[in-house]
Design a protein around this motif. Structure first.
Motif, short mmCIF file in Angstrom:
data_model
loop_
_atom_site.label_atom_id
_atom_site.label_comp_id
_atom_site.label_asym_id
_atom_site.label_seq_id
_atom_site.Cartn_x
_atom_site.Cartn_y
_atom_site.Cartn_z
N GLN A 37 2.53 2.88 8.39
CA GLN A 37 3.68 2.01 8.83
C GLN A 37 4.02 1.04 7.81
O GLN A 37 5.42 0.83 7.60
CB GLN A 37 3.10 1.24 10.22
N LEU A 38 3.09 0.41 7.36
CA LEU A 38 3.42 -0.62 6.04
C LEU A 38 4.12 0.05 5.12
O LEU A 38 5.32 -0.45 4.54
CB LEU A 38 2.09 -1.42 5.66
N TYR A 88 1.59 6.46 -1.06
CA TYR A 88 2.28 7.07 0.09
C TYR A 88 3.55 7.27 -0.48
O TYR A 88 4.15 6.69 -1.17
CB TYR A 88 2.43 5.94 1.32
N MET A 89 3.98 8.41 -0.25
CA MET A 89 5.63 8.91 -0.56
C MET A 89 6.09 9.46 0.71
O MET A 89 5.60 10.46 1.52
CB MET A 89 5.31 9.89 -1.71
N ALA A 90 7.18 8.71 1.04
CA ALA A 90 7.84 9.21 2.14
C ALA A 90 8.36 10.62 2.28
O ALA A 90 8.52 11.50 2.99
CB ALA A 90 9.16 8.40 2.67
N GLY A 106 6.99 -4.60 11.97
CA GLY A 106 6.31 -4.61 13.08
C GLY A 106 6.61 -5.71 14.05
O GLY A 106 7.95 -5.88 14.17
N HIS A 107 5.62 -6.62 14.37
CA HIS A 107 6.06 -7.58 15.28
C HIS A 107 6.08 -9.00 14.51
O HIS A 107 6.45 -10.01 15.14
CB HIS A 107 4.90 -7.85 16.52
N GLY A 112 -5.76 -9.78 7.66
CA GLY A 112 -4.92 -10.96 7.65
C GLY A 112 -3.69 -10.78 6.63
O GLY A 112 -2.53 -11.39 6.77
N TYR A 113 -3.82 -9.61 5.77
CA TYR A 113 -2.59 -9.24 5.33
C TYR A 113 -2.40 -7.96 4.42
O TYR A 113 -3.22 -7.00 4.76
CB TYR A 113 -2.50 -10.28 3.82
N GLY A 114 -0.92 -7.63 4.29
CA GLY A 114 -1.02 -6.14 3.73
C GLY A 114 0.09 -6.17 2.84
O GLY A 114 0.99 -7.01 2.86
#
Lengths: 172, 263
Positions: free
Chosen positions: B120-121, B216-218, B183-184, B232-234
């Motif tokens: 997702q990130l 990651y490659m879409a 996200g949220h 706590g972080y991305g």
């Protein structure tokens, strides 16, 4: 936790060892294992009770490895993993590799993926020819010739590096 | 007793335990009679021992939490979640080695929800990059010239102490930043540009329970994301750079971000 998952968990150390021998780099190897586990969980129903979880998981992982090697080859990349000296040095070194280990690991990476997989499957993972041929999806004869060629190639590379070392010593 | 001609092939079979037991005695005497074959056999036995020794340590390593999590995670595993990124991740592998800042790396354990927050990130970061990096005049909300405001504003909104990494050594200059939904929660996007106009973006969010990293490659040929998730972080670095360069930039950005968070 159900039995199937417990059995899968128990195979992780071996899967990691196999992946590491295929890819060398620790994180890449664990990524491969993770892909394998994800795929295995999706296909949990395909796993017949009574079938060895080890053979099932190794088969899944081998397919992932070979598929990816093919894709990489199609993309025309000479090398699939950046194995430059700097990169290899930066790998976590909690177990210090002896020179002999490093040499044989390097040599193993240099032989073709098919031969590497066949050799490792039998020599390290201890599968029989029949099991290994089954996992790799090749006839027993093909497997045997891959193992034989793989061993010869590996020995040749080790002889080469020994020769280079002695040349360096002589040059001094 | 069975008598047959042996060949080099039998050396492999003997070594791999595939030689029929009743042939063993005849094989051994054949081997003794041929110094050349005997030498081969001895070398192969030694090579196998070296191979086994070289990888023996792997069996004693603790199983990485992310692998346990993959198996134990109760979340439904989507078929689409399978995606080969391990061959790319080698480029990013060096990156985390430096990331030993205790508070962030320690204390990750147990069973996550395994809802592939990492995908997702990375997807959000790539989507943002595709949209905004292409904008000439409206790429950012706050320009780099207003650095102090940019950092304070984004830090407050995202809920992390955000220090924009200095990527000049990698040839990238900060263009500016913007606030995005993620996200949220919210995410900060920092956009950088090199002398040739090539852009990369840094995507940082305060939301993440999983610990993961990868690339990651879409889509094939599209921009690639190098990402990390920790307690706590991305963070994701997105760009269409050659892999090694992206990994180098990402490494530098990540180190500085971590240092900033802890400052």
């Amino acid at each position: 936790m159900n039995e199937k998952k417990a059995a899968i968990l128990g195979e992780i150390p071996r899967l990691r060892r196999y992946a590491r021998s295929l890819l060398r780099d620790r994180d890449s190897a664990d990524d491969l294992v993770q892909d394998c586990l994800e795929r295995a969980l999706v296909r949990l129903d395909n796993w017949q009770t009574g079938e060895s979880p080890r053979r099932w998981l190794f088969t899944i992982m081998h397919h992932l490895f070979i598929d990816q090697m093919r894709k990489v080859n199609r993309r025309g990349e000479a090398q699939m993993l950046p194995l430059e000296a700097g990169e290899a040095q930066a790998a976590p070194a909690e177990q210090v590799e002896s020179i002999a280990s490093r040499e044989i690991v390097d040599a193993l990476q240099a032989i073709s993926p098919d031969r590497r997989a066949a050799l490792v499957m039998v020599a390290i993972e201890g599968f029989s020819y029949a099991e290994a041929a089954n996992i790799l999806g090749v006839p027993a004869g093909t497997l045997m010739s891959r193992i034989a060629r793989g061993r010869e190639e590996l020995r040749g590379l080790l002889d080469d590096s020994a020769r280079r070392r002695s040349i360096r010593v002589v040059e001094k | 007793m069975t008598r047959r001609d042996f060949s080099e092939r039998d050396i492999h079979m003997a070594l791999d335990g595939e030689l029929p037991g009743e042939e063993r005695v005849a094989y051994d005497s054949w081997l003794e009679a041929s110094p050349e074959m005997k030498a081969k056999s001895v070398r192969y036995i030694a090579d196998r021992a070296a191979l086994r020794a070289a990888f023996a340590g792997v069996m004693d390593e603790p199983v990485p939490a992310r692998l346990r999590q993959t198996v134990l995670g109760e979340a439904t595993v989507r078929a689409a979640a399978w995606r080969s990124r391990w061959w790319l991740s080698a480029a990013a592998a060096v990156v985390l080695v430096a990331g030993g800042l205790a508070g962030y790396v320690a204390g990750i354990d147990g069973i996550g929800r395994g809802d592939s927050a990492d995908d997702q990130l990375a997807e959000q970061a790539i989507a943002a990059h595709v949209i905004y990096a292409a904008e000439k005049r409206h790429a950012v909300e706050v320009p780099a010239s207003d650095m102090e405001h940019l950092q304070t504003w984004l830090s407050n909104r995202v809920g992390l102490k955000l220090v924009a990494p200095d990527l000049m050594a990698e040839g990238f200059q900060l263009v500016g930043g913007r606030l995005l939904p993620a996200g949220h929660g919210k995410a900060a996007m920092l956009l950088y540009e090199d002398a040739k106009g090539e852009r990369i973006s840094l995507f940082v969010t305060a939301e993440s329970a999983d610990k993961a990293k990868g690339t990651y490659m879409a889509e094939q040929g599209g921009p690639e994301a190098v990402y990390w998730l920790d307690k706590g972080y991305g963070c994701a670095v997105v760009g269409s750079l050659p892999r090694e360069r992206l990994a180098a930039v990402a490494k530098s950005a990540y180190g500085q971000l971590l240092a900033g968070l802890a400052s």
